[in-house]
Design an enzyme around this catalytic site. Structure first.
Site, PDB file in Angstrom:
ATOM      1  N   SER A 128       0.823  -1.155  -0.121  1.00 55.19           N
ATOM      2  CA  SER A 128      -0.011   0.163   0.101  1.00 55.19           C
ATOM      3  C   SER A 128       0.770   1.199  -0.078  1.00 55.19           C
ATOM      4  CB  SER A 128      -0.976  -0.110   1.145  1.00 55.19           C
ATOM      5  OG  SER A 128      -1.338   1.316   1.527  1.00 55.19           O
ATOM      6  N   GLU A 130       0.185   3.440   1.795  1.00 58.30           N
ATOM      7  CA  GLU A 130       0.585   4.074   3.206  1.00 58.30           C
ATOM      8  C   GLU A 130       2.031   3.436   3.768  1.00 58.30           C
ATOM      9  OE1 GLU A 130      -1.340   5.538   5.732  1.00 58.30           O
ATOM     10  OE2 GLU A 130      -2.611   6.156   4.225  1.00 58.30           O
ATOM     11  N   TYR A 152      -1.167   0.438  10.341  1.00 58.75           N
ATOM     12  CA  TYR A 152      -1.588  -0.273   9.062  1.00 58.75           C
ATOM     13  C   TYR A 152      -0.289  -0.105   8.018  1.00 58.75           C
ATOM     14  CZ  TYR A 152      -3.747  -0.761   4.431  1.00 58.75           C
ATOM     15  OH  TYR A 152      -3.819  -1.259   3.187  1.00 58.75           O
TER      16      TYR A 152
HETATM   17  P1  GDP Z   1      -7.391   6.133   2.921  1.00 57.76           P
HETATM   18  O1  GDP Z   1      -7.266   6.717   4.198  1.00 57.76           O
HETATM   19  O2  GDP Z   1      -6.504   6.680   2.003  1.00 57.76           O
HETATM   20  O3  GDP Z   1      -7.361   4.608   3.122  1.00 57.76           O
HETATM   21  O4  GDP Z   1      -9.026   6.336   2.140  1.00 57.76           O
HETATM   22  P2  GDP Z   1     -10.198   7.256   2.761  1.00 57.76           P
HETATM   23  O5  GDP Z   1     -11.169   7.068   1.685  1.00 57.76           O
HETATM   24  O6  GDP Z   1     -10.863   6.594   4.007  1.00 57.76           O
HETATM   25  O7  GDP Z   1      -9.775   8.522   3.074  1.00 57.76           O
HETATM   26  C1  GDP Z   1      -9.313   9.502   2.019  1.00 57.76           C
HETATM   27  C2  GDP Z   1      -9.037  10.867   2.715  1.00 57.76           C
HETATM   28  O8  GDP Z   1     -10.268  11.498   2.678  1.00 57.76           O
HETATM   29  C3  GDP Z   1      -8.477  10.812   3.908  1.00 57.76           C
HETATM   30  O9  GDP Z   1      -7.324  11.919   3.847  1.00 57.76           O
HETATM   31  C4  GDP Z   1      -9.508  11.396   4.926  1.00 57.76           C
HETATM   32  O10 GDP Z   1      -8.779  12.434   5.700  1.00 57.76           O
HETATM   33  C5  GDP Z   1     -10.387  12.294   3.961  1.00 57.76           C
HETATM   34  N1  GDP Z   1     -11.589  12.375   4.371  1.00 57.76           N
HETATM   35  C6  GDP Z   1     -12.527  13.522   4.624  1.00 57.76           C
HETATM   36  N2  GDP Z   1     -13.580  13.480   5.205  1.00 57.76           N
HETATM   37  C7  GDP Z   1     -13.822  12.046   5.178  1.00 57.76           C
HETATM   38  C8  GDP Z   1     -14.752  11.195   5.530  1.00 57.76           C
HETATM   39  O11 GDP Z   1     -15.843  11.512   6.010  1.00 57.76           O
HETATM   40  N3  GDP Z   1     -14.429   9.869   5.619  1.00 57.76           N
HETATM   41  C9  GDP Z   1     -13.121   9.234   5.171  1.00 57.76           C
HETATM   42  N4  GDP Z   1     -13.050   8.059   5.254  1.00 57.76           N
HETATM   43  N5  GDP Z   1     -12.372  10.245   4.889  1.00 57.76           N
HETATM   44  C10 GDP Z   1     -12.384  11.313   4.735  1.00 57.76           C
END
Ligand code: GDP
Length: 334
Positions: A128, A130, A152
């Site tokens: 990933s 990450e 993670y």
């Molecule tokens: P990941 O964190 O890259 O695995 O994927 P996500 O889809 O969970 O998050 C992507 C980005 O969206 C992150 O930087 C979050 O901080 C941002 N983000 C903003 N608002 C939200 C929210 O309501 N839910 C999630 N999951 N992410 C959010």
């Protein structure tokens, strides 16, 4: 020639479901492993329910070496795609033991089971972006040092090196893809993209009136899952095992995703989006952007679906779901 046999761990997840389709299309006999809890509840099989009669499912926790070894001894797969992982980054601060158990010990038990029972089996590990965490520069390549910021990410770095170790020291044909975010109509509802597209569809159909989000300035290198599973398969068809970045090379902000999603249904996002502190991350990954030149040159791979297409596909799909008043499938983490 008998059909090739492929085993997918985490088959009921987004990538597992698309990969199973791809392998069935290519004439493989497909076996899948998922957690007992997932297989016991049909609602959790929403992504693979159309494939149930074409695949063979085994319930097993990946960290249970003896169970995994039995399954691999029985199946004798030619290829194993190890996708099972606890994948929701935000959760990893709450439950580090469980992340490490599933992600690191899980990878160790699958690799060991292969070494002990089917050493010719080719192995794919789902790495990933990450793993780069707070990266020293962008875009990242296969040479960029890892600097993970979440448990993670750490679990993925440790597993990546373990896969390399099995390749270098035990001769296992082990490859890793270092995948940047990849989304689709089958993305879990807890991820930002799916939360946005499903809520937009509900707003448009009148069953919701706002969309609460965290950091709108966060940027991601967002691709389309079916493109990424194709690259996984390609890696295992090469002469030599290797590791590859899988990315689009472009980043977009959550705000851009939101704007585009609302504009697909003719609405102005500013009328509906509420920024809510609750959805901010305790530690946000820096902007990560991948350089997939190596995959392009060696595998002939490049992502086909653009950012715009991705948003349109997801919104259109969710409009159909919302219009049919479809039951919301359980999120993977629930
Ligand atoms: P990941 O964190 O890259 O695995 O994927 P996500 O889809 O969970 O998050 C992507 C980005 O969206 C992150 O930087 C979050 O901080 C941002 N983000 C903003 N608002 C939200 C929210 O309501 N839910 C999630 N999951 N992410 C959010």
């Amino acid at each position: 020639m008998p059909p090739k046999r492929a085993l997918i761990t985490g088959i009921a997840g987004q990538d597992g479901s698309y990969l199973a389709e791809l392998l069935l299309d290519r004439g493989y006999k497909v076996f899948g492993i998922d957690q007992e809890g997932t297989l016991r509840e049909p609602v959790r099989l929403w992504r693979i329910k159309h494939l149930i009669d074409s695949i063979e499912l085994y319930s097993a926790s990946v960290e249970d070496y003896s169970r995994i070894a039995n399954v691999i001894r029985e199946i004798k797969p030619d290829e194993c795609y190890h996708l099972a992982a606890k994948s929701y980054v935000d959760y990893s601060f709450d439950d580090v033991f469980s992340i490490m158990n599933t992600n690191f010990h899980g990878t160790h038990s699958v690799l060991s089971a292969i070494l002990d029972n089917a050493p010719e089996c080719r192995f794919y590990f789902a790495g990933s972006s990450e793993m780069f965490g707070n990266a020293p520069y962008s875009p990242q390549t296969e040479e960029t040092p890892f600097n993970p910021r979440s448990p993670y990410g750490i679990s993925k770095v440790a597993s990546f090196y373990l896969a390399r170790n099995f390749r270098d020291n035990h001769g296992i044909f082990a490859c890793s893809g270092i995948s940047y975010n990849h989304e689709s109509e089958r993305r879990g509802y807890e991820f930002a993209t799916r939360k946005i597209t499903f809520t937009v569809a509900k707003i448009k159909t009148g069953t919701e009136n706002e969309l609460r989000l965290g950091n709108l300035d966060a940027r991601r290198d967002w691709g389309y899952s079916p493109d990424y599973v194709e690259a996984m398969w390609l890696m295992l068809q090469q002469e030599k095992p290797d590791d590859y970045i899988l990315a689009t090379g472009e980043t977009h902000s959550v705000r851009e995703f939101v704007e585009r999603a609302f504009s697909c249904v003719g609405l102005n996002w500013e009328d509906y989006v509420v920024v809510d502190e609750r959805f901010y991350r305790p530690a946000e990954a820096h902007e990560l952007r991948g350089d997939a030149s190596k995959a392009r040159e060696r595998l002939g791979w490049s992502p086909r679906v653009t950012f715009d297409d991705l948003v349109v596909r997801m919104v259109q799909h969710d409009m159909e779901l919302a219009s049919a008043d479809a039951e919301l499938p359980l999120s993977d983490s629930s």
